[in-house]
Every structure is written in C-alpha cells, then in structure tokens.
Design an enzyme around this catalytic site. Structure first.
Site, PDB file in Angstrom:
ATOM      1  N   GLU A 173     -27.647 -38.861 -36.475  1.00 31.62           N
ATOM      2  CA  GLU A 173     -28.993 -39.369 -36.762  1.00 31.62           C
ATOM      3  C   GLU A 173     -29.902 -38.248 -37.287  1.00 31.62           C
ATOM      4  OE1 GLU A 173     -29.444 -43.433 -34.218  1.00 31.62           O
ATOM      5  OE2 GLU A 173     -30.277 -41.628 -33.290  1.00 31.62           O
ATOM      6  N   GLU A 279     -23.823 -47.132 -35.484  1.00 25.79           N
ATOM      7  CA  GLU A 279     -24.392 -47.510 -34.190  1.00 25.79           C
ATOM      8  C   GLU A 279     -25.156 -48.812 -34.326  1.00 25.79           C
ATOM      9  OE1 GLU A 279     -26.891 -44.635 -32.299  1.00 25.79           O
ATOM     10  OE2 GLU A 279     -25.626 -42.926 -32.863  1.00 25.79           O
TER      11      GLU A 279
END
Length: 346
Positions: A173, A279
């Site tokens: 991320e 995710e």
C-alpha cells in the site's frame, strides 16, 4: 481375466497414489492438483495464521468440524495465499522463518504464493512506511542496497525450499512511497522509483518468472493511480502487475466496484499492466453484502481485456472474535467461514 484384473488393481493404486498426499501431521488427505501459472487467483492473505494458532485459535468447517485453515479455505475455492514479510518483527511473526513455515504449508496444499514485502519491522500502509530499525540511519543509496539484499535473501531461502512465489509485491500500500522519509513519493518520486527498481531487480535475479507487483490502496481512485504510475514510469521504475486494495461498505460497494473497474481498465490501457486486487474486506457482520461484493469484483477483474485480471485476495478472512481488533474478516465468532467465502466457489 486375472491379468485384466491385475491391471485394473494396478491402475486404481496409481490413481490413489496420485490423488492422496500426506499432510505434515501424517493424515492422508486428497488435495487439488497443482494449478498452472496464469490460473485466476482466488486468494486469501493468511499471514496471521501461525500467530493465531499459537494463541490457541482453532478453525472449523460450516458443519463444526475442526480442520486446518488452509483445507477449509481450499474447500471454499481459495487456490492462492498471500504472505507478508517483515524484516525484524517483534515476536518473530512474519519474519523469514515464519513466512517459510506458512509457505511450506501452502505448497503442501498445492496453493500458489503471493509474497508481500513491507520493508519494515511492522505494518506498512498509507499512514506509515517506517524503516526497519536496522536501516534507520541509511541514506537513499544504502536503502536501495538494503531493499535488494533483503529481497534476495528471503526469496533465496524460499527457493532453497523449492518455493517460487508466482507474484512478489515490492512494498505494501505504497500510496506515498515507502521507507519514509527518503522514499516518500510526494517528496521524491525519483527515490521511490529507484527503491521499486531495486526490489524488481532483486526478484528477477532470484526468480525471473515471478511477477513483480506495485500495490497501492483505494482501487477506485483513478487520479491516485495515474499520479503514482505516471511518476514511477517517468522515473525508470519497472513492474509487471498493478495491485489494488478495496475496502467498501455494504452501502457503497456497488459504486466503488464500478469505479474500480473503470480504474483497472484505464491501468490496462495506459500502462499495459496486469491487475490484481491484493486486498479486499468488509465487516464480518455484513456477510451477505460481502458475498455480493466479492462475487462482483471477481467478475469485474476477470472481465479485463486480454486476461489482464489476475485475481482477488481477501485480507485475513480467518480473523474472528475481533482478532487483533480486526472486524473485517469472513469467519464468524465460532471460527466458521461466513457466507461471504462462498463467493470464491467455482
């Protein structure tokens, strides 16, 4: 006639030997055949697994039978696991040895592996990209070397155990880069691009066929993705796959999925990249809505042109009873999968 019977018995024995494998505990179990590279990944990040087991957590089928988590997930259609890697974490969870333990278990189940390097001793995400303690005083040149050496070391340990991850994330991320402050993208996209390139080169050195993923969150935010990947491209970074996170609510998942599809389509057109949803998650209490969300995002990822959609991963679905305060799993408080996991079934 006896010869024909003999051949029939021999054939049956061969079939049974092929189908049945010994689990680490010695019990005979029938596992799915290995999947060829390129098979759509229906995945789960299970990085908490060994820590949960060590704390006494157990997992159960919908019928209430205690079972190994990976077998339960396999029965729900999961064919791939995602495992995070920390450099020197407290307690050892998600360090190289712990990752290897989980990767071996996945391999025994003929599951594929997505490896997720955080390049940190703990969580790396849009709000924090802290350097490992051992790298704390390093400048950008030293950090590039550390990224390379750490990536090579972990992948080599896995390779020595005959485990080749099909995909490898260089950073987690990384909406604003990694290894702050030196690798903060908004301060120096060049520095971040060079760190990504170090990770890319390390992966290819050990396993040339592993695909490198650059992963950022908010898969619905096209402006963010254009800023990031234009910046990386213009500064010489390389990647194979664009990874996304997507955590909508029961109220807005349809809108977010539509925006995500538009973003995925743009990423394919703009960079020629393959796309993976690394995710996803939704509150366990909203399992029915979560099932609809998962089924829809799988269909949208699969719909990308030229088979550019690679797969969808649920983040830590096995977390239950608010394990570590996390409430977005897909198991109920008795340790059984919710209906959300049925979205991964064929």
């Amino acid at each position: 006639m006896n010869r024909i019977k003999g051949f029939g018995i021999l054939f049956l024995l061969i079939i049974l030997h092929t189908a049945c494998k010994k689990s680490p505990e010695g019990a005979t179990q029938i596992y799915p055949d290995p999947l060829p590279p390129g098979t759509f990944a229906k995945g789960a990040d299970v990085s908490w697994l060994t820590e949960m087991e060590a704390s006494g957590k157990k997992f159960y089928t919908n019928e209430g039978v205690e079972q190994d988590l990976l077998k339960i997930l396999s029965s729900k259609g999961i064919n791939t696991v995602r495992l995070r890697v920390w450099v020197d974490p407290a307690g050892g969870w998600c360090n190289t040895a712990d990752v290897l333990t989980k990767a071996k278990r996945a391999k025994a189940m003929n599951m594929r592996v997505l490896l997720d390097f955080h390049y940190s001793d703990s969580w790396a995400d849009p709000g924090q990209q802290n350097k490992p303690a051992a790298w704390a005083g390093q400048n950008i040149t030293a950090l590039k070397t550390s990224v390379y050496n750490h990536t090579v070391a972990v992948l080599t340990e896995l390779k020595n155990n005959k485990i080749i991850p099909e995909w490898v994330q260089v950073g987690n991320e990384t909406n604003n880069g990694m290894l702050w402050e030196e690798g903060k993208a908004s301060a120096s996209m060049k520095n971040f691009a060079e760190l990504v390139l170090s990770g890319y080169n390390a992966v290819k050195f050990v396993n040339p066929d592993s695909k490198v993923v650059v992963h950022i969150s908010n898969g619905y935010d096209n402006a963010l993705f254009r800023w990031m990947f234009d910046g990386l491209k213009n500064n010489g970074a390389k990647w194979d796959v664009i990874g996304m996170s997507l955590y909508p609510t029961a109220a807005d998942w349809a809108t977010k999925n539509t925006q995500c599809l538009a973003n995925m389509t743009d990423m394919v057109s703009r960079y020629g990249s393959e796309i993976m949803i690394c995710e996803i998650g939704m509150p366990a209490a909203e399992a029915a809505a979560s099932k609809l969300f998962i089924a829809d995002i799988i269909a949208k990822n699969k719909s990308l042109p030229n088979s550019k959609g690679l797969g969808v991963f649920y983040w830590e679905p096995q977390s239950y009873n608010s394990w570590s305060g996390y409430k977005l799993g897909a198991f109920d408080d008795t340790g059984k999968p919710t209906v959300a996991m049925d979205a991964f079934l064929p």
